[in-house]
Scaffold this motif. Structure first.
Motif, PDB file in Angstrom:
ATOM      1  N   THR A  36       0.831  -1.198   0.000  1.00  0.00           N
ATOM      2  CA  THR A  36       0.000   0.000   0.000  1.00  0.00           C
ATOM      3  C   THR A  36       0.870   1.255   0.000  1.00  0.00           C
ATOM      4  O   THR A  36       2.011   1.242   0.477  1.00  0.00           O
ATOM      5  CB  THR A  36      -0.932   0.021   1.234  1.00  0.00           C
ATOM      6  N   VAL A  37       0.301   2.309  -0.533  1.00  0.00           N
ATOM      7  CA  VAL A  37       1.030   3.575  -0.653  1.00  0.00           C
ATOM      8  C   VAL A  37       0.019   4.717  -0.460  1.00  0.00           C
ATOM      9  O   VAL A  37      -1.130   4.614  -0.896  1.00  0.00           O
ATOM     10  CB  VAL A  37       1.723   3.658  -2.043  1.00  0.00           C
ATOM     11  N   ALA A  38       0.463   5.771   0.216  1.00  0.00           N
ATOM     12  CA  ALA A  38      -0.420   6.927   0.379  1.00  0.00           C
ATOM     13  C   ALA A  38      -0.732   7.496  -0.994  1.00  0.00           C
ATOM     14  O   ALA A  38       0.154   7.643  -1.829  1.00  0.00           O
ATOM     15  CB  ALA A  38       0.271   7.980   1.238  1.00  0.00           C
ATOM     16  N   GLY A  39      -1.994   7.786  -1.241  1.00  0.00           N
ATOM     17  CA  GLY A  39      -2.386   8.297  -2.553  1.00  0.00           C
ATOM     18  C   GLY A  39      -3.786   8.869  -2.484  1.00  0.00           C
ATOM     19  O   GLY A  39      -3.969   9.996  -2.018  1.00  0.00           O
ATOM     20  N   ASN A  40      -4.762   8.050  -2.864  1.00  0.00           N
ATOM     21  CA  ASN A  40      -6.148   8.539  -2.859  1.00  0.00           C
ATOM     22  C   ASN A  40      -6.530   9.114  -1.498  1.00  0.00           C
ATOM     23  O   ASN A  40      -7.225  10.122  -1.409  1.00  0.00           O
ATOM     24  CB  ASN A  40      -7.104   7.401  -3.235  1.00  0.00           C
ATOM     25  N   VAL A  41      -6.098   8.409  -0.435  1.00  0.00           N
ATOM     26  CA  VAL A  41      -6.177   8.943   0.935  1.00  0.00           C
ATOM     27  C   VAL A  41      -4.898   8.486   1.640  1.00  0.00           C
ATOM     28  O   VAL A  41      -4.027   7.882   1.010  1.00  0.00           O
ATOM     29  CB  VAL A  41      -7.470   8.476   1.684  1.00  0.00           C
ATOM     30  N   GLY A  42      -4.801   8.775   2.940  1.00  0.00           N
ATOM     31  CA  GLY A  42      -3.557   8.485   3.675  1.00  0.00           C
ATOM     32  C   GLY A  42      -3.270   6.984   3.802  1.00  0.00           C
ATOM     33  O   GLY A  42      -4.150   6.139   3.568  1.00  0.00           O
ATOM     34  N   LEU A  43      -2.047   6.675   4.207  1.00  0.00           N
ATOM     35  CA  LEU A  43      -1.575   5.279   4.239  1.00  0.00           C
ATOM     36  C   LEU A  43      -2.413   4.373   5.148  1.00  0.00           C
ATOM     37  O   LEU A  43      -2.732   3.244   4.787  1.00  0.00           O
ATOM     38  CB  LEU A  43      -0.102   5.239   4.688  1.00  0.00           C
ATOM     39  N   GLU A  44      -2.786   4.899   6.326  1.00  0.00           N
ATOM     40  CA  GLU A  44      -3.564   4.061   7.251  1.00  0.00           C
ATOM     41  C   GLU A  44      -4.892   3.665   6.651  1.00  0.00           C
ATOM     42  O   GLU A  44      -5.326   2.516   6.737  1.00  0.00           O
ATOM     43  CB  GLU A  44      -3.827   4.841   8.542  1.00  0.00           C
ATOM     44  N   LYS A  45      -5.526   4.656   6.010  1.00  0.00           N
ATOM     45  CA  LYS A  45      -6.851   4.390   5.428  1.00  0.00           C
ATOM     46  C   LYS A  45      -6.768   3.438   4.235  1.00  0.00           C
ATOM     47  O   LYS A  45      -7.574   2.519   4.112  1.00  0.00           O
ATOM     48  CB  LYS A  45      -7.507   5.700   4.994  1.00  0.00           C
ATOM     49  N   VAL A  46      -5.781   3.657   3.357  1.00  0.00           N
ATOM     50  CA  VAL A  46      -5.717   2.768   2.182  1.00  0.00           C
ATOM     51  C   VAL A  46      -5.365   1.344   2.606  1.00  0.00           C
ATOM     52  O   VAL A  46      -5.838   0.368   2.011  1.00  0.00           O
ATOM     53  CB  VAL A  46      -4.751   3.269   1.064  1.00  0.00           C
ATOM     54  N   THR A  47      -4.554   1.220   3.673  1.00  0.00           N
ATOM     55  CA  THR A  47      -4.193  -0.120   4.146  1.00  0.00           C
ATOM     56  C   THR A  47      -5.418  -0.806   4.757  1.00  0.00           C
ATOM     57  O   THR A  47      -5.682  -1.982   4.503  1.00  0.00           O
ATOM     58  CB  THR A  47      -3.040  -0.039   5.165  1.00  0.00           C
ATOM     59  N   LYS A  48      -6.175  -0.032   5.535  1.00  0.00           N
ATOM     60  CA  LYS A  48      -7.408  -0.580   6.119  1.00  0.00           C
ATOM     61  C   LYS A  48      -8.340  -1.062   4.993  1.00  0.00           C
ATOM     62  O   LYS A  48      -8.942  -2.132   5.074  1.00  0.00           O
ATOM     63  CB  LYS A  48      -8.086   0.529   6.933  1.00  0.00           C
ATOM     64  N   ASN A  49      -8.412  -0.280   3.937  1.00  0.00           N
ATOM     65  CA  ASN A  49      -9.266  -0.660   2.806  1.00  0.00           C
ATOM     66  C   ASN A  49      -8.771  -1.953   2.146  1.00  0.00           C
ATOM     67  O   ASN A  49      -9.576  -2.816   1.790  1.00  0.00           O
ATOM     68  CB  ASN A  49      -9.322   0.470   1.772  1.00  0.00           C
ATOM     69  N   ALA A  50      -7.458  -2.068   2.013  1.00  0.00           N
ATOM     70  CA  ALA A  50      -6.905  -3.296   1.415  1.00  0.00           C
ATOM     71  C   ALA A  50      -7.231  -4.504   2.286  1.00  0.00           C
ATOM     72  O   ALA A  50      -7.622  -5.570   1.798  1.00  0.00           O
ATOM     73  CB  ALA A  50      -5.393  -3.148   1.230  1.00  0.00           C
ATOM     74  N   VAL A  51      -7.099  -4.319   3.611  1.00  0.00           N
ATOM     75  CA  VAL A  51      -7.403  -5.399   4.553  1.00  0.00           C
ATOM     76  C   VAL A  51      -8.881  -5.793   4.442  1.00  0.00           C
ATOM     77  O   VAL A  51      -9.240  -6.979   4.369  1.00  0.00           O
ATOM     78  CB  VAL A  51      -7.052  -4.953   6.002  1.00  0.00           C
ATOM     79  N   HIS A  52      -9.753  -4.782   4.391  1.00  0.00           N
ATOM     80  CA  HIS A  52     -11.193  -5.053   4.265  1.00  0.00           C
ATOM     81  C   HIS A  52     -11.504  -5.827   2.995  1.00  0.00           C
ATOM     82  O   HIS A  52     -12.314  -6.751   2.995  1.00  0.00           O
ATOM     83  CB  HIS A  52     -11.965  -3.721   4.231  1.00  0.00           C
ATOM     84  N   LEU A  53     -10.846  -5.433   1.906  1.00  0.00           N
ATOM     85  CA  LEU A  53     -11.129  -6.090   0.625  1.00  0.00           C
ATOM     86  C   LEU A  53     -10.710  -7.555   0.660  1.00  0.00           C
ATOM     87  O   LEU A  53     -11.455  -8.432   0.226  1.00  0.00           O
ATOM     88  CB  LEU A  53     -10.407  -5.358  -0.521  1.00  0.00           C
ATOM     89  N   LEU A  54      -9.519  -7.821   1.197  1.00  0.00           N
ATOM     90  CA  LEU A  54      -9.048  -9.211   1.225  1.00  0.00           C
ATOM     91  C   LEU A  54      -9.944 -10.085   2.097  1.00  0.00           C
ATOM     92  O   LEU A  54     -10.237 -11.227   1.755  1.00  0.00           O
ATOM     93  CB  LEU A  54      -7.599  -9.281   1.694  1.00  0.00           C
ATOM     94  N   GLU A  55     -10.372  -9.531   3.218  1.00  0.00           N
ATOM     95  CA  GLU A  55     -11.298 -10.269   4.096  1.00  0.00           C
ATOM     96  C   GLU A  55     -12.604 -10.540   3.338  1.00  0.00           C
ATOM     97  O   GLU A  55     -13.121 -11.649   3.351  1.00  0.00           O
ATOM     98  CB  GLU A  55     -11.564  -9.425   5.357  1.00  0.00           C
ATOM     99  N   PHE A  56     -13.094  -9.529   2.637  1.00  0.00           N
ATOM    100  CA  PHE A  56     -14.345  -9.680   1.880  1.00  0.00           C
ATOM    101  C   PHE A  56     -14.191 -10.770   0.813  1.00  0.00           C
ATOM    102  O   PHE A  56     -15.067 -11.620   0.639  1.00  0.00           O
ATOM    103  CB  PHE A  56     -14.700  -8.342   1.225  1.00  0.00           C
ATOM    104  N   PHE A  57     -13.069 -10.737   0.099  1.00  0.00           N
ATOM    105  CA  PHE A  57     -12.854 -11.704  -0.986  1.00  0.00           C
ATOM    106  C   PHE A  57     -12.483 -13.094  -0.455  1.00  0.00           C
ATOM    107  O   PHE A  57     -12.512 -14.066  -1.184  1.00  0.00           O
ATOM    108  CB  PHE A  57     -11.714 -11.238  -1.910  1.00  0.00           C
ATOM    109  N   GLY A  58     -12.089 -13.157   0.827  1.00  0.00           N
ATOM    110  CA  GLY A  58     -11.638 -14.438   1.385  1.00  0.00           C
ATOM    111  C   GLY A  58     -10.295 -14.862   0.812  1.00  0.00           C
ATOM    112  O   GLY A  58     -10.028 -16.048   0.645  1.00  0.00           O
TER     113      GLY A  58
END
Ligand code: BDR
Ligand code: CA
Length: 306
Positions: A36-58
């Motif tokens: 993850t890299v800071a971009g669309n929003v800050g690093l913490e938020k984009v990482t949280k989003n990546a974590v959420h997506l992987l959990e969602f996708f299993g």
């Protein structure tokens, strides 16, 4: 069939979320790491989003946090496009599993690439900060990178500045380092992103397609990358599309540089299609896309998701 090993460097991001879904469920790709890299929003938020997506996708792909800010310039963001969380529009469940590594993204990329016997493809769909750091800290990694297939830049106008595209404008120095690294580069920029569109009827189909389609449908209600009426732009999926169906593109091999100091053009990609700069080619640039082929590929790819 051997699956192509890739690392996705991302700043989710609604269009990042869609690109990740397609890549993670593709039988032709083997996503070894997500950084993850800071971009669309800050690093913490984009990482949280990546974590959420992987959990969602299993999907149990390791995630590593990268740069929290650009190399030199002050951070910018795109929360006006993706919402304040970076992925507004869907309530994700709290993840049960912690897939986030303790290792920094740059070290994790280096390790994963070097551990792989063959070459690995890098797919950056955010600012190029992590990739620039990887190539400068570990130059020996270059030999083991197949190519860098990135979403960023433009042949014409911009979407952040008059001439600059967001991912490049967010960290132009990093982009310059990457384009001058000598590693083969494929650039899928705005010119193709503007034709990779999702319309209301497509979005409606996604709603009832499967769980992923339904989640994406809800994200699309908040996405401001274009409008639902004139088409939502699937920028980041263009990089994945190049890996999975390159025949949808017209590609030109050329020299690309990054403008750093132009008072009105800083952060733009200078794509020298006519060879004015007399420099050796350093990139394959996607100059056009077949929008019908893209749409068919896009819907079919998402139908394979959970
Ligand atoms: C790029 O900027 C971001 O907002 C998108 O996620 C995409 O990577 C498009 O310019
Ligand atoms: Ca992105």
């Amino acid at each position: 069939m051997t699956r192509r090993p890739i690392i996705i460097d991302t700043d989710p991001g609604i269009d990042d979320a869609v690109a990740l879904a397609i890549a993670l469920f593709s039988e032709k790709l083997d996503v070894r790491l997500i950084t993850t890299v800071a971009g669309n929003v800050g690093l913490e938020k984009v990482t949280k989003n990546a974590v959420h997506l992987l959990e969602f996708f299993g999907k149990k792909v390791p995630i590593a946090l990268g740069a929290a800010r650009p190399l030199i310039k002050a951070p910018i963001d795109a929360s006006d496009i993706h919402g304040s969380t970076g992925m507004d529009g869907f309530d994700f469940k709290e993840p049960k599993e912690d897939l986030v590594l303790k290792e920094h993204a740059v070290n994790a990329m280096y390790r994963v690439i070097m551990e792989n016997e063959g070459p690995t493809t890098l797919v950056p769909i955010g600012p190029l900060t992590n990739i620039a750091l990887l190539l400068s800290m570990y130059p020996d990694v270059k030999e083991k990178i197949d190519e860098i297939v990135l979403m960023g830049g433009s042949l014409t106008r911009g979407n952040y500045g008059v001439m600059s595209e967001f991912n490049i404008a967010a960290d132009p120095e990093a982009a310059k380092m990457v384009f001058h690294s000598g590693v083969p580069i494929v650039m899928a920029g705005l010119d193709v992103g503007w034709k990779a569109l999702v319309f209301p009827e497509d979005s409606e189909k996604l709603k009832d397609m499967n769980e992923t389609g339904n989640m994406i449908y809800h994200l699309f209600q908040k996405y401001r990358g274009g409008s639902m009426k004139t088409g939502l732009k699937m920028y980041d999926s263009c990089a994945i599309a190049y890996l999975l169906k390159p025949e949808m593109y017209e590609v030109a091999e050329t020299f690309v540089d990054i403008e750093l100091s132009g008072s009105m053009t800083a952060g733009c990609t200078v794509v020298d299609l006519r060879g004015y700069l007399k420099q050796p080619n350093n990139a394959k640039v996607c100059v056009d896309i077949d929008p019908v082929m893209f749409k068919e590929w896009f819907m079919e790819s998402l139908s394979k998701c959970k």
